[in-house]
Design a protein around this motif. Sequence first.
Motif, PDB file in Angstrom:
ATOM      1  N   MET A 194       0.822  -1.215   0.000  1.00 40.58           N
ATOM      2  CA  MET A 194       0.000   0.000   0.000  1.00 40.58           C
ATOM      3  C   MET A 194       0.856   1.265   0.000  1.00 40.58           C
ATOM      4  N   MET A 223      -0.575   6.986   6.004  1.00 42.01           N
ATOM      5  CA  MET A 223      -1.730   6.195   5.555  1.00 42.01           C
ATOM      6  C   MET A 223      -2.742   6.071   6.683  1.00 42.01           C
ATOM      7  N   GLN A 224      -2.229   5.847   7.888  1.00 42.66           N
ATOM      8  CA  GLN A 224      -3.123   5.635   9.029  1.00 42.66           C
ATOM      9  C   GLN A 224      -3.863   6.921   9.401  1.00 42.66           C
ATOM     10  N   GLY A 235      -7.048   6.998   7.788  1.00 45.05           N
ATOM     11  CA  GLY A 235      -8.030   5.965   8.117  1.00 45.05           C
ATOM     12  C   GLY A 235      -7.750   4.597   7.521  1.00 45.05           C
ATOM     13  N   ALA A 236      -6.509   4.370   7.083  1.00 44.05           N
ATOM     14  CA  ALA A 236      -6.208   3.105   6.403  1.00 44.05           C
ATOM     15  C   ALA A 236      -6.344   1.884   7.306  1.00 44.05           C
ATOM     16  N   ASN A 237      -6.170   2.056   8.624  1.00 44.11           N
ATOM     17  CA  ASN A 237      -6.271   0.885   9.511  1.00 44.11           C
ATOM     18  C   ASN A 237      -7.569   0.116   9.267  1.00 44.11           C
ATOM     19  N   ASP A 258     -10.032   0.983   6.841  1.00 50.22           N
ATOM     20  CA  ASP A 258     -10.454   0.924   5.437  1.00 50.22           C
ATOM     21  C   ASP A 258      -9.761  -0.213   4.695  1.00 50.22           C
ATOM     22  N   LEU A 259      -8.479  -0.405   4.965  1.00 51.92           N
ATOM     23  CA  LEU A 259      -7.709  -1.300   4.103  1.00 51.92           C
ATOM     24  C   LEU A 259      -6.822  -2.281   4.867  1.00 51.92           C
ATOM     25  N   ARG A 271      -6.513  -3.643   8.134  1.00 55.58           N
ATOM     26  CA  ARG A 271      -7.042  -4.819   8.858  1.00 55.58           C
ATOM     27  C   ARG A 271      -7.723  -5.810   7.911  1.00 55.58           C
ATOM     28  N   PRO A 316     -10.881  -9.508  -1.827  1.00 58.06           N
ATOM     29  CA  PRO A 316     -11.446  -8.285  -2.419  1.00 58.06           C
ATOM     30  C   PRO A 316     -10.489  -7.104  -2.415  1.00 58.06           C
ATOM     31  N   ILE A 317      -9.641  -6.990  -1.410  1.00 61.65           N
ATOM     32  CA  ILE A 317      -8.720  -5.848  -1.385  1.00 61.65           C
ATOM     33  C   ILE A 317      -7.418  -6.191  -2.096  1.00 61.65           C
TER      34      ILE A 317
END
Lengths: 356, 356
Positions: A218, A229-230, A233-235, A237-238, A240, A309-310
């Motif tokens: 990422m 990134m965090q 809100g990446a924790n 959103d993507l 975890r 999916p991610i």
Amino acid sequence: MSKPNVLVIGSGGVGAISALSLSHNGGSTVTLVVRSDYDLINEKGFSINSCTYGKLTNWKPHNLARSVSEAREKYGPFDYILLTTKNVPDGPTTCEEIVAPAVTEQNEVIILLQNGIDIEKPMIAKFPGHLVLSGVSHIGSTYYHGHVENKGIDAVFLGDFNPKPACQHRASSASAAAKIEEFISIYHNPGFNRIQVDANVQKTRWEKLMYNSVFNVMTALVDLDVNSMQINGANDDLIRPAMAEIMAIARSVGVECDQGIVEKFVHIGDGLFYSPSMCVDMRKKQLMELEVILGNPIRIAREHSVPTPILGVLYPLLKMVQFRIKQEKKMFVIDQRDFQGSSDDYPRIFEEKYRH
Amino acid sequence: MSKPNVLVIGSGGVGAISALSLSHNGGSTVTLVVRSDYDLINEKGFSINSCTYGKLTNWKPHNLARSVSEAREKYGPFDYILLTTKNVPDGPTTCEEIVAPAVTEQNEVIILLQNGIDIEKPMIAKFPGHLVLSGVSHIGSTYYHGHVENKGIDAVFLGDFNPKPACQHRASSASAAAKIEEFISIYHNPGFNRIQVDANVQKTRWEKLMYNSVFNVMTALVDLDVNSMQINGANDDLIRPAMAEIMAIARSVGVECDQGIVEKFVHIGDGLFYSPSMCVDMRKKQLMELEVILGNPIRIAREHSVPTPILGVLYPLLKMVQFRIKQEKKMFVIDQRDFQGSSDDYPRIFEEKYRH
């Protein structure tokens, strides 16, 4: 009995400290292959700032070589080949091709101290009968222009890629165990580094992959450090959900990662504003270890019908970034006249005209 | 009756040619707001290379202004305000703030000749009672340092954002139709441009979005032109399924896009190696129209429970790229000491300390 003869291939942050660990131990003869910076290292040695070995200047192992071929000619044959290079099967040279000149006897042990999943498969296919061992490094170490900055202790987990049940292949299993034990005995420097037999090194490898395939990928894609990134809100959103996908893929091949590892990794870099190696590679326009870190896990997922999916969206995006880097490195130059018909034909045209 | 007084805001590729189309027609007085390049344009005018209007040098509309306020003071009030700027609600100035100084009467008609979905909502909320019209431009035109390169004919679709059924609001509907008709009469230059009443302009808008939210977004993310993405298999991996997601979101608000539009867009750039505007913005480190092109459609999808497996991954990634651009533009400077605790708190800390 003479000392084991060890070849270390790759003189970056990992390889240089591995050569130092082996040399410090004194139980082997160490040859290090230094490719691009050979003249520099041959003349001045490494300057090393290590959290455990301290500050060293003009440091060299017993032998230096410009290439694996030269190492083999001057200092071979080898008992152990420790491969610490980046693993880029879609690059100009595969790891099997890198190792090949040093594999002349039937008994070289090849240790892959590298990231990624399924990296042993092409190696075993190329060198059947050889013992190929799995090394997972937790070192923190970077190399730049002769200098090694070693901030995190050299910690190695060593084991069989595919440990056999005790009832099967007893002979080869016993031999693998003996080799692992011998290598540890020539590598270990209590207080300076850590190396241990890992009976479940595949679990260790998948757990390390959970970090690399998510944080490395990422950050390389968006060109930001982990904390930035965090902040976005990446924790949730993507990060975890993507780590949960890796965990599910590992489970599909019988590896159960620790549940706590997700939260450990989510918070491991809190406050450090750290950019993982793949992000650094992208910024330096160097090839990324995309296929062993993300491509191979995705292929396993497809084979076992594990939804991704991610990661399944990140992979084609990152492949395009790798394509861009290859172009920037002039590994190929696209002639637009080759791509004038239907865009659905472009992948086939590229495959036919631009793959070596 | 005096000629209508028209304010064009935004002097890029779209705004400059809109001002030219209005001026060429002669049916209105045209004031163009030129912000960053005012001195250049005021002194030398535009040089324009247009596929329909030909080569023009030193071209200017009737009036130039440095700002919307200056335009209002010197040349207002206006009958029509044509907004052609980029629409970046997460940037330093929203479109409502840009337009506000020119809205002093109750009868200015605001025409949003801009990309994106739900762009009329904040405008209508800010200026209730005003007629806000939807313009969708299919022009090909770029601006750089005084020069306009207009390669594709100025083609405008104009209509109500929310056309009322005939039985409802007959008076306002009739007035909207009259305004649309009048604007077309002062804008149209047969043979030089195209402008038409579009009774279903929302469909036209969603169909344009299918291109922008997929091609613009992906090229900006991987920094490649469209054909290079397609060489990497993006048509099947990402482009077709992502466009199907936009089509499903449009359907959830009652808009049925043409089925053929997906294949039209997949092949519209075959052989051109074209980089869409958002990719160009990213390369120039300029803010991207991320929220109106991708954020708003994603929010509609969530509201209507439409799955967006691909766009839902692209959106947080592109938000991070926008964050990087904002940092590069020094819109904020992160103080790492603010982010030392749990990374789960970072979004809240950023919201509290770094939003104006």
